[in-house]
Write an enzyme that holds these catalytic residues in place. Sequence first.
Site, PDB file in Angstrom:
ATOM      1  N   ASP A 274       4.272 -11.492  -7.960  1.00 13.47           N
ATOM      2  CA  ASP A 274       5.119 -12.364  -8.714  1.00 13.47           C
ATOM      3  C   ASP A 274       6.187 -12.726  -7.880  1.00 13.47           C
ATOM      4  O   ASP A 274       6.528 -12.240  -6.788  1.00 13.47           O
ATOM      5  CB  ASP A 274       5.374 -11.833 -10.050  1.00 13.47           C
ATOM      6  CG  ASP A 274       6.477 -10.797  -9.891  1.00 13.47           C
ATOM      7  OD1 ASP A 274       6.755 -10.302  -8.738  1.00 13.47           O
ATOM      8  OD2 ASP A 274       7.107 -10.026 -10.878  1.00 13.47           O
TER       9      ASP A 274
ATOM     10  N   ASP B 106      -1.712 -10.739 -16.656  1.00 16.09           N
ATOM     11  CA  ASP B 106      -1.306  -9.221 -16.274  1.00 16.09           C
ATOM     12  C   ASP B 106      -0.306  -8.466 -17.636  1.00 16.09           C
ATOM     13  O   ASP B 106      -0.176  -9.377 -18.289  1.00 16.09           O
ATOM     14  CB  ASP B 106      -0.223  -9.315 -15.105  1.00 16.09           C
ATOM     15  CG  ASP B 106       0.925 -10.059 -15.469  1.00 16.09           C
ATOM     16  OD1 ASP B 106       1.829  -9.299 -15.459  1.00 16.09           O
ATOM     17  OD2 ASP B 106       0.694 -11.155 -15.101  1.00 16.09           O
TER      18      ASP B 106
ATOM     19  N   CYS C 147     -17.198   4.749 -24.378  1.00 16.27           N
ATOM     20  CA  CYS C 147     -16.584   4.466 -23.112  1.00 16.27           C
ATOM     21  C   CYS C 147     -17.234   5.131 -21.809  1.00 16.27           C
ATOM     22  O   CYS C 147     -17.595   6.441 -22.140  1.00 16.27           O
ATOM     23  CB  CYS C 147     -15.263   4.837 -23.139  1.00 16.27           C
ATOM     24  SG  CYS C 147     -14.140   4.664 -21.653  1.00 16.27           S
TER      25      CYS C 147
ATOM     26  N   CYS D  34     -16.006   5.729 -18.998  1.00 13.59           N
ATOM     27  CA  CYS D  34     -14.959   5.962 -18.007  1.00 13.59           C
ATOM     28  C   CYS D  34     -15.037   7.364 -17.430  1.00 13.59           C
ATOM     29  O   CYS D  34     -15.638   8.178 -18.175  1.00 13.59           O
ATOM     30  CB  CYS D  34     -13.565   5.642 -18.208  1.00 13.59           C
ATOM     31  SG  CYS D  34     -12.740   6.708 -19.263  1.00 13.59           S
TER      32      CYS D  34
ATOM     33  N   CYS E 196     -13.867  10.136 -20.157  1.00 12.41           N
ATOM     34  CA  CYS E 196     -14.828  10.109 -21.283  1.00 12.41           C
ATOM     35  C   CYS E 196     -15.762  10.751 -21.111  1.00 12.41           C
ATOM     36  O   CYS E 196     -16.771  11.507 -21.831  1.00 12.41           O
ATOM     37  CB  CYS E 196     -14.822   8.744 -21.821  1.00 12.41           C
ATOM     38  SG  CYS E 196     -13.306   8.135 -22.769  1.00 12.41           S
TER      39      CYS E 196
ATOM     40  N   HIS F 202      -8.254   5.968 -18.322  1.00 12.80           N
ATOM     41  CA  HIS F 202      -9.031   5.534 -19.489  1.00 12.80           C
ATOM     42  C   HIS F 202      -8.475   4.125 -19.859  1.00 12.80           C
ATOM     43  O   HIS F 202      -9.394   3.344 -20.235  1.00 12.80           O
ATOM     44  CB  HIS F 202      -9.022   6.497 -20.537  1.00 12.80           C
ATOM     45  CG  HIS F 202      -9.713   5.750 -21.815  1.00 12.80           C
ATOM     46  ND1 HIS F 202     -11.049   5.917 -22.252  1.00 12.80           N
ATOM     47  CD2 HIS F 202      -8.969   5.524 -22.918  1.00 12.80           C
ATOM     48  CE1 HIS F 202     -11.075   5.179 -23.228  1.00 12.80           C
ATOM     49  NE2 HIS F 202      -9.961   4.851 -23.839  1.00 12.80           N
TER      50      HIS F 202
HETATM   51 ZN   LIG Z   1     -12.737   6.384 -21.305  1.00 16.10          ZN
END
Ligand SMILES: [Zn+2]
Length: 382
Positions: free
Chosen positions: A92, A292, A330, A332, A335, A361
Amino acid sequence: MLEFKILKKSTKSRARLGVLKTAHGEVETPAFVPVTTQAAAKALSSEEIKEAGSQLVICNTFHLHLKPGEDYVQQAGKLHEFMHWERPIMTDSAGFQVFSLGFGVDHGVGKKIKKDDGKKLNKTIKQDKQPKNLKITDDGVLFKSPLNGDKIFIGPKESIAIQQKLGADIMFAFDECTSPLANKDYIKKSMERTHRWAKICLEHRSSDQALFGIVQGSYFQDFRQESAQYINSLDFDGFGIGGDLGISKDDTRNVLNWNIPFLDEQKPRHLLGMGYLDDMQIIVEGGVDTFDCTVPTQFGRHGIAFTSEGKLDMRKAKYFKDQEPLDKNCACPVCQNYKRSYLCHLLRAKEITGLRFLSLHNIYFFNNYIKILREKIKNNEI
Ligand SMILES: [Zn+2]
């Protein structure tokens, strides 16, 4: 070097699917951009941000100028090598700090005021008023360092010089992000100054980094249109939509409708510093390609997880005996490998690992959420 290709345009909204090509690889758009203020997403490594499915990150020019300094980053091989992030990077312009360290501090408000902040809404900032801690002139802004009180001057030339040393793929023009409490006269004067600065930024770019111009105009339809038309008339590689977006979701829709139709549709559009989860679809339908926000890491550090069941406060005692994964939908790494009981324990025991897991996560969840929106554009559902 920057190329933007539109793959599909929705017939239901302004949403579009695209690919942003940079020297450091491609970004599928719309895309969520995690904030790596000081060349790091707080508590996570660059590998973990990547593992969370992130395609591009945004670093903060003002904070990196303060420490460690752009010369230091340049000597370390510029941002990509410095932070070991091989994918695209944005920086930025320090324009947000003109607000956040200025009137934002003076009035205790963020870029988006809440409905119950109604009392503050009587547009208190009049033309020529200066914030307490910095001085805004036609040449730029005299900041007071939040670290030691030193005076730091950043104007359009300085911002571009700093950003060139940092070496991101995409830079932003220096602007004044205005307070939602500024009156119309203030906004007009500030917007015209931002326009002059935009030209100076273009004239002082000497690298092959892409440069996006920032549209301002606060919550005034005529100014938003004027700003979009002016910034669009300059030779920018893309656009940033800055400033406040009003209060409600309808306000956000309005601002996008006042800006987007006046911007060259072949160029990418980034929404600066916005994107609560429930705003994401509105933003994407409004025609934004990238945006963002700090929400996933900020909430993660406060023990809050975004899940397919909604926001969960994982510090709560009821999760202590919960043997389910954080979010069974999820994919990820958190998880896949850990249960709610363990995460709850980590947070209650104030183990830093708990905060790291939730940040990872949450970024994954945001990235996945927008991946689903990309699918929906592909199927012309939104
Ligand atoms: Zn997750």
